[in-house]
Design a protein around this motif. Structure first.
Motif, mmCIF file in Angstrom:
data_model
loop_
_atom_site.group_PDB
_atom_site.id
_atom_site.type_symbol
_atom_site.label_atom_id
_atom_site.label_comp_id
_atom_site.label_asym_id
_atom_site.label_seq_id
_atom_site.Cartn_x
_atom_site.Cartn_y
_atom_site.Cartn_z
ATOM 1 N N THR A 18 1.224 -1.319 -0.216
ATOM 2 C CA THR A 18 0.162 -0.489 -0.135
ATOM 3 C C THR A 18 1.364 1.362 -0.330
ATOM 4 O OG1 THR A 18 -0.072 0.107 2.815
ATOM 5 C CG2 THR A 18 -2.324 -1.080 0.655
ATOM 6 N N LYS A 19 2.174 1.061 0.347
ATOM 7 C CA LYS A 19 3.158 2.506 0.635
ATOM 8 C C LYS A 19 3.201 2.428 -0.598
ATOM 9 C CE LYS A 19 7.632 4.004 2.135
ATOM 10 N NZ LYS A 19 7.877 4.146 1.323
ATOM 11 N N GLU A 20 3.725 1.665 -1.503
ATOM 12 C CA GLU A 20 4.174 2.081 -3.066
ATOM 13 C C GLU A 20 2.236 2.462 -4.131
ATOM 14 O OE1 GLU A 20 5.565 0.072 -7.061
ATOM 15 O OE2 GLU A 20 5.460 -1.206 -4.930
ATOM 16 N N LEU A 21 1.729 1.520 -3.639
ATOM 17 C CA LEU A 21 0.126 2.562 -3.989
ATOM 18 C C LEU A 21 -0.017 3.755 -4.060
ATOM 19 C CD1 LEU A 21 -2.603 -0.352 -3.949
ATOM 20 C CD2 LEU A 21 -1.650 0.737 -5.624
ATOM 21 N N ALA A 22 0.018 4.037 -2.189
ATOM 22 C CA ALA A 22 -0.507 5.303 -1.741
ATOM 23 C C ALA A 22 0.992 6.768 -3.349
ATOM 24 C CB ALA A 22 0.406 5.481 -0.883
ATOM 25 N N GLU A 23 2.285 5.898 -2.982
ATOM 26 C CA GLU A 23 2.617 7.003 -3.950
ATOM 27 C C GLU A 23 2.481 7.027 -5.673
ATOM 28 O OE1 GLU A 23 6.193 4.485 -3.420
ATOM 29 O OE2 GLU A 23 7.102 5.279 -1.266
ATOM 30 N N ARG A 24 2.258 6.335 -5.936
ATOM 31 C CA ARG A 24 1.464 6.097 -6.942
ATOM 32 C C ARG A 24 0.589 7.039 -7.816
ATOM 33 N NH1 ARG A 24 4.859 3.490 -11.591
ATOM 34 N NH2 ARG A 24 6.393 2.386 -10.369
ATOM 35 N N LEU A 25 -0.620 7.058 -6.141
ATOM 36 C CA LEU A 25 -1.514 7.353 -6.469
ATOM 37 C C LEU A 25 -1.588 8.901 -6.049
ATOM 38 C CD1 LEU A 25 -3.449 4.945 -4.042
ATOM 39 C CD2 LEU A 25 -4.206 6.322 -6.755
ATOM 40 N N ASN A 26 -0.302 9.234 -5.221
ATOM 41 C CA ASN A 26 -0.080 10.533 -5.138
ATOM 42 C C ASN A 26 0.677 11.631 -6.923
ATOM 43 O OD1 ASN A 26 -0.301 12.536 -2.433
ATOM 44 N ND2 ASN A 26 1.581 10.620 -1.580
ATOM 45 N N ILE A 27 1.247 10.742 -6.852
ATOM 46 C CA ILE A 27 2.029 11.426 -9.146
ATOM 47 C C ILE A 27 0.298 11.619 -9.529
ATOM 48 C CG2 ILE A 27 2.691 10.574 -10.267
ATOM 49 C CD1 ILE A 27 4.672 8.765 -8.777
ATOM 50 N N LEU A 28 -0.082 10.235 -9.958
ATOM 51 C CA LEU A 28 -1.703 10.586 -10.489
ATOM 52 C C LEU A 28 -2.240 11.648 -9.718
ATOM 53 C CD1 LEU A 28 -3.383 8.932 -12.405
ATOM 54 C CD2 LEU A 28 -4.483 8.069 -10.210
#
Length: 162
Positions: A18-28
């Motif tokens: 979920t950390k990686e997902l959150a990072e990608r979601l922040n870029i989105l």
């Protein structure tokens, strides 16, 4: 409590994933903020024979983007992380760049299509990661966004006779 349970967040998902997902979601999120602002600018500044129809279409784009911005930020919070919330961070993390002084309708539609291309690429990466993390909430969100935007790409491309 098992070792696996200790590495899960409040909604039962693996913290590392979920950390990686959150990072990608922040870029989105950053990309959506620029996409939103560009669409607002097109809405305000469009001129020419297609003014009335494009003015309405760009309002639809930025209104929808604003809803997605909120959903993405809330999803980041649901995963246990903090969404980006400064324009300097958006500018730093966005592939979509700010576009100024566009009043030509065809150029603006082309820029909307370019923005959708970037958003779709990032959403597909998040879709794959969320499936791997067993994160149905993020997966469902990205799946919905992708299907909506693919249809819009078809429609805006048809407008440009591509």
């Amino acid at each position: 409590m098992s070792k696996k349970e200790k590495n899960n967040n409040a909604i039962g998902l693996d913290k590392d994933k979920t950390k990686e997902l959150a990072e990608r979601l922040n870029i989105l999120l950053a990309n959506y903020q620029l996409f939103y602002q560009n669409a607002r600018g097109f809405h305000w500044n469009i001129k020419g024979l297609k003014f009335f129809e494009l003015h309405v279409k760009f309002e639809e784009v930025y209104t929808d983007s604003l809803l997605k911005i909120d959903e993405i930020a809330e999803r980041i919070r649901t995963l246990g992380y903090i969404p980006l919330h400064s324009f300097s961070n958006y500018l730093k993390n966005s592939t979509i760049k700010e576009i100024t002084d566009v009043s030509d309708g065809l150029e603006a539609v082309e820029e909307i299509l370019n923005g959708f291309k970037v958003l779709l690429e990032k959403e597909r990466v998040i879709l794959d990661l969320s499936a791997d993390a067993n994160d149905e909430g993020t997966n469902s969100l990205m799946s919905d966004y992708i299907s909506q935007q693919e249809k819009l790409v078809w429609m805006y491309s048809a407008y440009l006779a591509k």
